[in-house]
Design an enzyme around this catalytic site. Structure first.
Site, mmCIF file in Angstrom:
data_model
loop_
_atom_site.group_PDB
_atom_site.id
_atom_site.type_symbol
_atom_site.label_atom_id
_atom_site.label_comp_id
_atom_site.label_asym_id
_atom_site.label_seq_id
_atom_site.Cartn_x
_atom_site.Cartn_y
_atom_site.Cartn_z
ATOM 1 N N LYS A 170 0.999 -1.174 0.019
ATOM 2 C CA LYS A 170 -0.166 -0.021 0.008
ATOM 3 C C LYS A 170 1.074 1.162 0.070
ATOM 4 C CE LYS A 170 -1.750 3.197 1.909
ATOM 5 N NZ LYS A 170 -1.522 4.624 1.594
ATOM 6 N N GLU A 245 9.939 1.930 10.442
ATOM 7 C CA GLU A 245 11.064 3.036 9.972
ATOM 8 C C GLU A 245 10.124 4.332 10.311
ATOM 9 O OE1 GLU A 245 13.066 5.524 9.060
ATOM 10 O OE2 GLU A 245 13.131 4.818 6.825
ATOM 11 N N CYS A 279 13.799 11.395 6.009
ATOM 12 C CA CYS A 279 13.837 11.002 7.659
ATOM 13 C C CYS A 279 15.183 11.141 8.326
ATOM 14 C CB CYS A 279 12.922 9.430 7.811
ATOM 15 S SG CYS A 279 13.810 8.384 6.765
ATOM 16 N N GLU A 371 10.456 16.457 14.393
ATOM 17 C CA GLU A 371 10.784 16.337 13.180
ATOM 18 C C GLU A 371 9.951 17.403 12.192
ATOM 19 O OE1 GLU A 371 9.722 12.317 10.968
ATOM 20 O OE2 GLU A 371 11.653 12.610 10.317
#
Ligand code: NAP
Ligand code: MG
Length: 464
Positions: A170, A245, A279, A371
């Site tokens: 997906k 992750e 990331c 982040e």
């Protein structure tokens, strides 16, 4: 752009169960470029059944044959690299040279590495009086984000296939066209029907149905910590394997002996590449008090080369643009000094954000902790090495980082004390065989290389 109006399930494009679609938007000009079907639990179920049906045959295929098919897949990706780069540019917005080199180029390397690993890995090992077989875990549910649309697919699918697992993917709703191209490539490479399956659609619908499906043996997810936490909890409840992750807030530690200009320039390039949507980006630059202002001046000069619409692309969508601009406003509110960029959008069309450098950032500020996922760098000052280490390790994340010093040994000594999964020493190059993944809340598990392959294997030991 060309788009399939069905799901790739069991080796064919099949009509979706529902009628809803997802619009794909070019973030550089905000135009709708295609529609893809929005998958439902029914589509996910059909895809999981196809993957389950294909599993025994694929698991029993000799590793050398699996390796040859992954090699063929690598070749198709290489042959279609221009089309891939164009598609990534259209739906992610990254400048074409970046799409060609990184978005189309890296997956070829990674697929190639798994073609080789599948052929050479010791799937059968001797330990004392035991033979240990490393067997595929089963059906993998892979859920990927949009920031490296093809890389993140290949970093899951290639090792899964090398291990003998079958896959349902997906992909992110923002970048489904790249995923459809990948599905075409698996077919062109000659993978048996059902070994790879694709369901496009929305995270809370198709993604959640895949993560919760009881016949999925392993869920591999890359994306936000919020969704990762939920997927980890679901997998825990079902006692199924999970790889997460998640985010990062990595430190670029410039020690007093380092070549400052080089460290700052590479550090800025690291964050600006992909518009900061990485990331593992080194979004916190740590500089000693003595050279702090010099570093700030160098950083402001370096970032000026990243002109929105030229060297730096837009963010993927309006929501991400608003989110990142909100963080820039928050940084100003909390007292950080803007030395380049700022919250104003640099262009009137497209989801652009001005490449931004903050000085006078203190470790507890929001922009030093959360982040941001945009072209924003925070420069922090440290007093001594112990202080630098405290700051570097002082977030909930631990995905990557960099250390710069006059010699590698000094940088390595510092890197060994960092709570993080991957550190570049004095500008070390990307290595597709190096395990990639996080300490702390950056995730669970590793991708790439032999460690990435091991995620998709389970052990069976026979004693003699
Ligand atoms: P996200 O929602 O976590 O998206 C990642 C993937 O998970 C997408 O395929 C998404 O589908 C799917 N998903 C969403 N909700 C789900 C659910 N309830 N169950 C199963 N799957 C689900 O991330 P995002 O909204 O795209 O980005 C938000 C933030 O996440 C970013 O600002 C950034 O901080 C972080 N992020 C991190 C990475 C990374 O590489 N670690 C990558 C991207 C984003 P949809 O596409 O439909 O949402
Ligand atoms: Mg989302």
């Amino acid at each position: 752009m060309k788009a399939h109006d069905g799901m790739y399930i069991g080796g064919a494009w099949r009509p979706a169960a529902g009628k809803d679609t997802v619009a794909v938007v070019n973030p550089a000009d905000e135009q709708v470029i295609a529609h893809v079907p929005a998958g439902t639990a029914e589509d996910v179920d059909a895809a999981v059944r196809a993957a389950r049906a294909a599993f025994p045959g694929w698991a029993a295929t000799p590793p050398a044959e699996r390796a040859a098919l992954i090699g063929a897949l690598r070749d198709v990706l290489a042959a279609r690299k221009d089309e891939i780069a164009g598609t990534v540019t259209a739906e992610l917005g990254s400048p074409l040279p970046m799409s060609q080199m990184v978005h189309a180029g890296v997956p070829v390397l990674v697929a190639g590495s798994y073609a080789e690993l599948a052929a050479t890995y010791a799937f059968e090992q001797r330990h004392g009086n035991s033979t240990v077989f490393l067997e595929p875990v089963g059906v993998v549910g892979a859920i990927t984000p949009w920031n490296y649309p093809l890389h993140q697919i290949v970093a899951k699918v290639a090792p899964a296939l090398a291990a003998g697992c079958t896959v349902v993917l997906k992909p992110a709703e923002d970048t489904p066209l790249t995923a459809q191209l990948f599905a075409e490539a698996t077919e062109e490479a000659g993978l048996p029907a059902g070994v790879f399956n694709l369901v496009t659609g929305l995270g809370p619908v198709a993604g959640q149905a895949l993560a919760e499906h009881e016949d999925v043996d392993l869920v591999s997810f890359t994306g936000s910590t919020a969704v990762g936490r939920q997927i980890g909890a679901t997998a825990g409840g079902a006692i199924k394997r999970v790889a997460l992750e998640l985010g990062g807030k990595s430190a670029n530690v410039i020690l007093p002996s380092a070549d400052l200009a080089k460290a700052v320039n590479v550090g800025i390039a690291n964050v600006m590449s992909n518009s900061g949507q990485t990331c593992s980006a080194w979004t916190r630059m740590l500089v000693d008090a003595e050279r702090y202002e010099e570093a700030v001046t160098l950083a402001a000069a370096a970032v000026a080369k990243y002109v929105p619409g030229e060297r730096v692309g837009p963010l993927v969508n309006a929501k991400q643009q608003a989110r990142v601009r909100g963080y820039i406003e928050k940084g100003i509110e909390e007292g950080a000094r803007v030395v380049a960029g700022g919250p104003e959008a640099p262009l009137s069309t497209g989801y652009y954000v001005s490449p931004t450098v903050f000085a006078d950032v203190t470790p507890e500020m929001t922009i030093a902790q959360e982040e941001i996922f945009g072209p924003v760098v925070s420069i922090l000052k440290y007093e001594d090495e112990a202080d630098a280490l405290r700051i570097a390790n002082g977030t909930v994340y631990g995905l990557a980082g960099a250390v710069w010093a006059a010699d590698d040994a000094e940088a390595v000594a510092f890197a060994r004390r960092m709570d993080t999964g991957q550190v570049d020493i004095n500008g070390g190059r990307f290595n597709p065989l190096a395990p990639f993944g996080g300490y702390k809340q950056s995730g669970v598990g590793r991708e790439l290389g032999e460690h990435g392959l091991a995620e998709y294997l389970q052990t069976k030991s026979l004693q003699f």
